[in-house]
Design a protein around this motif. Sequence first.
Motif, mmCIF file in Angstrom:
data_model
loop_
_atom_site.group_PDB
_atom_site.id
_atom_site.type_symbol
_atom_site.label_atom_id
_atom_site.label_comp_id
_atom_site.label_asym_id
_atom_site.label_seq_id
_atom_site.Cartn_x
_atom_site.Cartn_y
_atom_site.Cartn_z
ATOM 1 N N GLU A 4 0.891 -1.152 -0.045
ATOM 2 C CA GLU A 4 0.022 -0.129 0.058
ATOM 3 C C GLU A 4 1.006 1.177 -0.185
ATOM 4 N N LEU A 5 0.919 1.942 -0.906
ATOM 5 C CA LEU A 5 1.746 2.995 -1.395
ATOM 6 C C LEU A 5 1.075 4.276 -1.463
ATOM 7 N N ASP A 6 1.692 5.312 -0.606
ATOM 8 C CA ASP A 6 1.192 6.670 -0.646
ATOM 9 C C ASP A 6 2.370 7.601 -0.996
ATOM 10 N N LEU A 7 2.247 8.016 -2.237
ATOM 11 C CA LEU A 7 3.435 8.938 -2.821
ATOM 12 C C LEU A 7 3.005 10.120 -3.266
ATOM 13 N N ASP A 8 3.688 11.056 -2.455
ATOM 14 C CA ASP A 8 3.782 12.820 -2.838
ATOM 15 C C ASP A 8 4.775 12.995 -3.820
ATOM 16 N N LEU A 9 4.309 13.262 -5.127
ATOM 17 C CA LEU A 9 5.356 13.458 -6.256
ATOM 18 C C LEU A 9 4.886 15.373 -6.335
ATOM 19 N N GLN A 10 6.191 15.896 -5.960
ATOM 20 C CA GLN A 10 6.229 17.297 -6.110
ATOM 21 C C GLN A 10 6.835 17.749 -7.416
ATOM 22 N N VAL A 11 6.510 18.671 -8.127
ATOM 23 C CA VAL A 11 7.118 19.052 -9.117
ATOM 24 C C VAL A 11 7.555 20.404 -8.981
ATOM 25 N N GLY A 17 9.558 16.211 -20.226
ATOM 26 C CA GLY A 17 9.854 15.003 -20.581
ATOM 27 C C GLY A 17 9.838 14.045 -19.329
ATOM 28 N N LEU A 18 9.177 14.493 -18.150
ATOM 29 C CA LEU A 18 9.195 14.039 -16.850
ATOM 30 C C LEU A 18 8.421 12.582 -17.012
ATOM 31 N N PRO A 19 8.586 11.548 -16.226
ATOM 32 C CA PRO A 19 7.923 10.546 -16.211
ATOM 33 C C PRO A 19 6.664 10.686 -15.342
ATOM 34 N N ALA A 20 5.336 9.906 -15.556
ATOM 35 C CA ALA A 20 4.180 9.941 -15.119
ATOM 36 C C ALA A 20 4.330 9.736 -13.662
ATOM 37 N N HIS A 21 3.461 10.208 -12.960
ATOM 38 C CA HIS A 21 2.944 9.540 -11.560
ATOM 39 C C HIS A 21 3.146 8.263 -11.552
ATOM 40 N N ALA A 22 2.325 7.495 -12.262
ATOM 41 C CA ALA A 22 2.339 6.218 -12.170
ATOM 42 C C ALA A 22 3.500 5.248 -12.490
ATOM 43 N N CYS A 39 3.895 2.158 2.679
ATOM 44 C CA CYS A 39 5.062 2.774 2.504
ATOM 45 C C CYS A 39 4.431 4.218 2.221
ATOM 46 N N GLU A 40 4.794 5.293 2.583
ATOM 47 C CA GLU A 40 4.676 6.712 2.219
ATOM 48 C C GLU A 40 6.154 7.313 2.069
ATOM 49 N N LEU A 41 6.274 8.028 1.146
ATOM 50 C CA LEU A 41 7.468 9.014 0.736
ATOM 51 C C LEU A 41 6.983 10.062 -0.109
ATOM 52 N N THR A 42 7.961 10.865 -0.350
ATOM 53 C CA THR A 42 7.929 12.189 -1.020
ATOM 54 C C THR A 42 8.921 12.296 -2.151
ATOM 55 N N ILE A 43 8.769 12.471 -3.331
ATOM 56 C CA ILE A 43 9.636 12.643 -4.617
ATOM 57 C C ILE A 43 9.286 13.953 -4.961
ATOM 58 N N ARG A 44 10.655 14.710 -4.754
ATOM 59 C CA ARG A 44 10.467 16.251 -5.109
ATOM 60 C C ARG A 44 11.590 16.410 -6.488
ATOM 61 N N LEU A 45 10.794 16.660 -7.570
ATOM 62 C CA LEU A 45 11.560 16.827 -8.695
ATOM 63 C C LEU A 45 11.961 18.615 -9.167
ATOM 64 N N VAL A 46 13.349 18.587 -9.001
ATOM 65 C CA VAL A 46 13.848 20.129 -8.681
ATOM 66 C C VAL A 46 14.514 20.614 -9.879
ATOM 67 N N ASP A 47 14.752 21.890 -9.943
ATOM 68 C CA ASP A 47 15.791 22.483 -11.035
ATOM 69 C C ASP A 47 17.273 22.331 -10.508
ATOM 70 N N ALA A 48 18.241 22.537 -11.233
ATOM 71 C CA ALA A 48 19.563 22.446 -11.018
ATOM 72 C C ALA A 48 20.082 23.325 -9.727
ATOM 73 N N TYR A 87 6.065 6.230 6.841
ATOM 74 C CA TYR A 87 6.977 7.431 6.135
ATOM 75 C C TYR A 87 8.305 6.776 6.245
ATOM 76 N N ILE A 88 8.937 6.513 4.803
ATOM 77 C CA ILE A 88 10.079 6.237 4.715
ATOM 78 C C ILE A 88 11.225 7.363 4.442
ATOM 79 N N GLY A 89 10.930 8.398 3.947
ATOM 80 C CA GLY A 89 11.521 9.713 3.767
ATOM 81 C C GLY A 89 11.365 10.153 2.445
ATOM 82 N N ASP A 90 12.214 10.979 2.167
ATOM 83 C CA ASP A 90 12.202 11.805 0.777
ATOM 84 C C ASP A 90 13.443 11.627 -0.159
ATOM 85 N N LEU A 91 13.060 11.524 -1.578
ATOM 86 C CA LEU A 91 13.866 11.607 -2.423
ATOM 87 C C LEU A 91 13.789 13.037 -3.464
ATOM 88 N N VAL A 92 14.953 13.828 -3.475
ATOM 89 C CA VAL A 92 15.031 14.967 -4.258
ATOM 90 C C VAL A 92 15.852 14.523 -5.556
#
Length: 164
Positions: A4-11, A17-22, A39-48, A87-92
């Motif tokens: 059971e996944l709870d993914l917070d995708l922050q753009v 050309g970013l991949p889809a949430h799925a 599992c819960e986590l956040t993935i944040r897509l950021v600029d350079a 909650y397992i953490g964040d990926l940037v």
Amino acid sequence: MSLELDLDLQVATTAAGLPAHADFARWVATAVAERRARCELTIRLVDADESQALNAQYRGVDRPTNVLSFPFELPPGVDSTDPVADYIGDLVICPEVVQREALEQGKQDAAHWAHMVVHGVLHLFDYDHITDEQAAEMEGLETTILSGLGFPPPYEDDPPTEDP
């Protein structure tokens, strides 16, 4: 085991050309499989610029990087059965770096994106690649997970990514 996944995708980037949430959810779920039921986590897509600032602050490296992992640590006194423990953490992730690396390494974008997500998730579970033994274990897991997703082995004949 079903996850059971709870993914917070922050753009937080204008990159194209970013991949889809799925896609992100599938890659995370495969990397987490057999480790957790929830599992819960956040993935944040950021600029350079944001990637570089975070990399400088947390790793002392003053340049943008492909993926940064920030594991969640359960606060003292909180029981592991509390929902916050899911909650397992964040990926940037910096799309600019990921896309450049894919091009330089002759990889399909999706394969390299999946690799960076799997790599980051494994860091959230305390896998590392500082020693040769750690690297062999982590790279073996990455290869197995990515092969299960239908991607080629990530370490065959390619230069190392920016995450030393």
